[in-house]
Structures are given as C-alpha cells and as structure tokens.
Design an enzyme around this catalytic site. Structure first.
Site, mmCIF file in Angstrom:
data_model
loop_
_atom_site.group_PDB
_atom_site.id
_atom_site.type_symbol
_atom_site.label_atom_id
_atom_site.label_comp_id
_atom_site.label_asym_id
_atom_site.label_seq_id
_atom_site.Cartn_x
_atom_site.Cartn_y
_atom_site.Cartn_z
ATOM 1 N N GLU A 267 1.187 -10.120 -1.355
ATOM 2 C CA GLU A 267 -0.143 -10.726 -1.475
ATOM 3 C C GLU A 267 -0.569 -10.837 -2.937
ATOM 4 O O GLU A 267 -1.237 -11.805 -3.320
ATOM 5 C CB GLU A 267 -1.153 -9.916 -0.676
ATOM 6 C CG GLU A 267 -0.951 -10.070 0.825
ATOM 7 C CD GLU A 267 -1.868 -9.190 1.646
ATOM 8 O OE1 GLU A 267 -2.571 -9.715 2.520
ATOM 9 O OE2 GLU A 267 -1.868 -7.958 1.419
ATOM 10 N N GLY B 157 1.097 -5.825 0.537
ATOM 11 C CA GLY B 157 0.168 -6.071 -0.559
ATOM 12 C C GLY B 157 0.835 -6.533 -1.823
ATOM 13 O O GLY B 157 0.233 -7.239 -2.646
ATOM 14 N N ALA C 36 0.825 -1.205 0.000
ATOM 15 C CA ALA C 36 0.000 0.000 0.000
ATOM 16 C C ALA C 36 0.863 1.259 0.000
ATOM 17 O O ALA C 36 1.976 1.272 0.536
ATOM 18 C CB ALA C 36 -0.919 0.004 1.219
ATOM 19 N N GLU D 203 3.182 -6.483 7.628
ATOM 20 C CA GLU D 203 2.151 -5.598 8.185
ATOM 21 C C GLU D 203 2.194 -5.474 9.705
ATOM 22 O O GLU D 203 1.833 -4.423 10.256
ATOM 23 C CB GLU D 203 0.759 -6.079 7.744
ATOM 24 C CG GLU D 203 0.417 -5.777 6.289
ATOM 25 C CD GLU D 203 0.900 -6.843 5.326
ATOM 26 O OE1 GLU D 203 0.504 -6.816 4.151
ATOM 27 O OE2 GLU D 203 1.696 -7.722 5.764
#
Length: 312
Positions: free
Chosen positions: A162, A159, A114, A182
């Site tokens: 991910e 992310g 992010a 995170e």
C-alpha cells in the site's frame, strides 16, 4: 465553467504555494534525523529504523527514505510509523527536495506491512487508531508535492504494498514479491489498497489479487501495469533502487513548480469527469504562467543552454 476554473485556480494556488526551505546539513525532527549528502548512521536503534538521506552530486535534489528494520522485514511498528510520519512532514516543506525515493536499506525486502507481533499485543481499541494513523501517513505520501518513487527490491506485502501504491512511480526487481495479502488474516487492506489498486490495474484484476491474497513477482507486476519498470536483480540486491536513482536524475532538472502542479493536475483530474479534469488542468496551468522558472525556461531555450530552475 469559468466560475469553476476560478475556484480551482484559488484551490490549486494554495496547494502549490511553496513551503519552508530546509538548508541546514542536519535537521532533527523529533527522533528522526535528516542528513545532507550522506547516509545517516545513528547510535540509537529506534532512530536507525528510518534513514533519511539528502543526496549530492548528480543526484542533488533527491531525498531517500531508507527503511531499516531487517529483523522484522521493515514491518510498520509504532516507532517506524512515527518516524515515517515525522519525515514526511519535514520533506513536505523542503524546497530543496525535488524527488523522493522510498527504499529498503536491507536487501531482499521492501516492507512486509504491519508488525503483526506488535499488533497481536494491541488491545482492540488500539488497533483502529493505529491503522487510521498509518493510513493517513500513506495518504500523505500520495499528497507530497514532489514526485515519489518506490524502489521495490524485495518483499512488499500488505501495508508495504500500500505504501508503494501511494507513490507516483514504482520500480521493481524481477525477484520482488508484491501483494495485498490481508484476506489471509481475515482482514482487508486498510491503508488504501482497496481503492488504489483498482484505480491502477482495474477492478477485476484487483479483486482477483485481493480475494486470493496472492503475491506476484516483478515481471507479472510490470505486465499488469502495477509497476513502471522491472529490472534484473544485481549482486548487491539494489537494482530497483539504482534504476530509481537514474529515473530521479531525469526528473530533478525539470521545473520544480511545474512538477508540483503537474502532479496535482493528474491526481485531481484522474478522479473526476473529463470536463472537470480539463478545468483542473486550466487552473493548474495558470499557476505556472507568472513564475520566474517559466521565463528562465524560455530564456534558456533562446540561449541554447540548460535552464537553472529555482522553484520560483
């Protein structure tokens, strides 16, 4: 079991049904631009953040999503997330797309997750919907009908990791750094990381990596089964991408319908017990029997020539 197979056949048939075919050289979808046979060069910086290329020659049938926000390490801004969402919807229904590769155009990075600077400016009420939208896009990657390869030539964190986890195959350079970091920010992975990583490398190792927020290199990622291939980095910084291209070229000649159905069988079957998984496989196999491609494969074998599959 027979009734379950019948139900699954109907469900799989809906999933396998071919979509629309995009045959124009350049297709514009919102603010994302799709270019046939060459890398997209745009004059608008916001559009340059995602370059979508349709390759030709030996790589015809390969589509490449090139992330291009080097100043922010390809982190997901609202704009990039929107471009990714549009591009996924377009490629999903493109019968000419046999394999998708996701890479970074900028060397030394894949995706840092992010955009934390943009995130810091969001109201708490905006964070949830943004993360939910991004999670849906990353899930869409996993559900694309064609095989998807992540070419990880640099940093893939949060992310970004991910997104790679949502791909079918991952190729990494030895120098790449990967991790779900995170917990260092007092949050947890929100794009499927807590679910996809344990399914890939096992719960115990996944817990260790998530609890510590540790980033690992390409070799360790290969050793624990996180990536399929690890390669030494080259002087251009795109060794993982080059290996991904070779892998894609191996996949492209195979039957397109068979690839779609095999992906469904594996994805769905891996989430259920063995008996149900076998029923899913039976339902999927039933979808390839009436295809023209299957007959073409048999004819090509008989005539000792390469098959010419059309995805029909």
């Amino acid at each position: 079991m027979a009734s379950l197979t019948k139900f699954l056949c109907h469900s799989v048939r809906n999933l396998v049904r071919p979509g629309l075919s995009l045959r124009t050289n350049v297709t514009q979808c919102g603010s994302a631009v799709f270019t046939q046979g060459r890398r997209h060069q745009s004059t608008a910086p916001s559009e340059e953040e995602l370059q979508v290329s349709y390759l030709e020659g030996d790589s015809q049938g390969v589509v490449v999503f090139g992330l291009n926000r080097p100043e922010a390490k390809n982190s997901f801004s609202r704009n990039l997330a929107g471009l990714l969402r549009e591009a996924l919807q377009a490629v999903k229904f493109d019968q000419n797309a046999r394999v998708l590769i996701i890479r970074s155009v900028a060397p030394g990075i894949f995706c840092a997750g992010a955009d934390l600077k943009e995130r810091a400016k969001m109201k708490p009420s905006e964070v949830g919907p943004f993360v939910a939208g991004l999670r849906a896009s990353l899930r869409d990657i996993a559900n694309l009908p064609m095989p998807v390869i992540a070419a990880i030539d640099g940093v893939a964190l949060g992310g970004g990791m991910e997104m790679a986890l949502g791909c079918d195959i991952r190729v990494a350079a030895v120098s790449a750094k990967m991790g779900l970091t995170e917990t260092k920010l007092a949050i947890i992975p929100g794009g499927g990381g807590t679910q996809n990583l344990p399914r890939l490398i096992g719960p115990a190792k996944a817990k260790e990596l998530i609890f510590t927020g540790r980033a690992i290199d390409g070799q360790e990622a290969y050793d624990i089964g996180l990536v399929n291939h690890v390669v030494p980095q080259n002087s251009n910084g795109d060794a993982a991408y080059q290996r991904s291209l070779l892998l894609a070229q191996e996949i492209v000649p195979q039957g397109p319908v068979a690839l779609r159905v095999a992906k469904i069988a594996i994805n769905r079957g891996s989430q259920v017990d063995l008996d149900t998984g076998m029923a899913i496989e039976e339902a999927c196999y039933a979808q390839v029997i009436p295809t023209k491609d299957r007959m073409e494969g048999l004819m090509a074998f008989k005539e000792k020539r390469p098959p010419r599959y059309k995805g029909e």
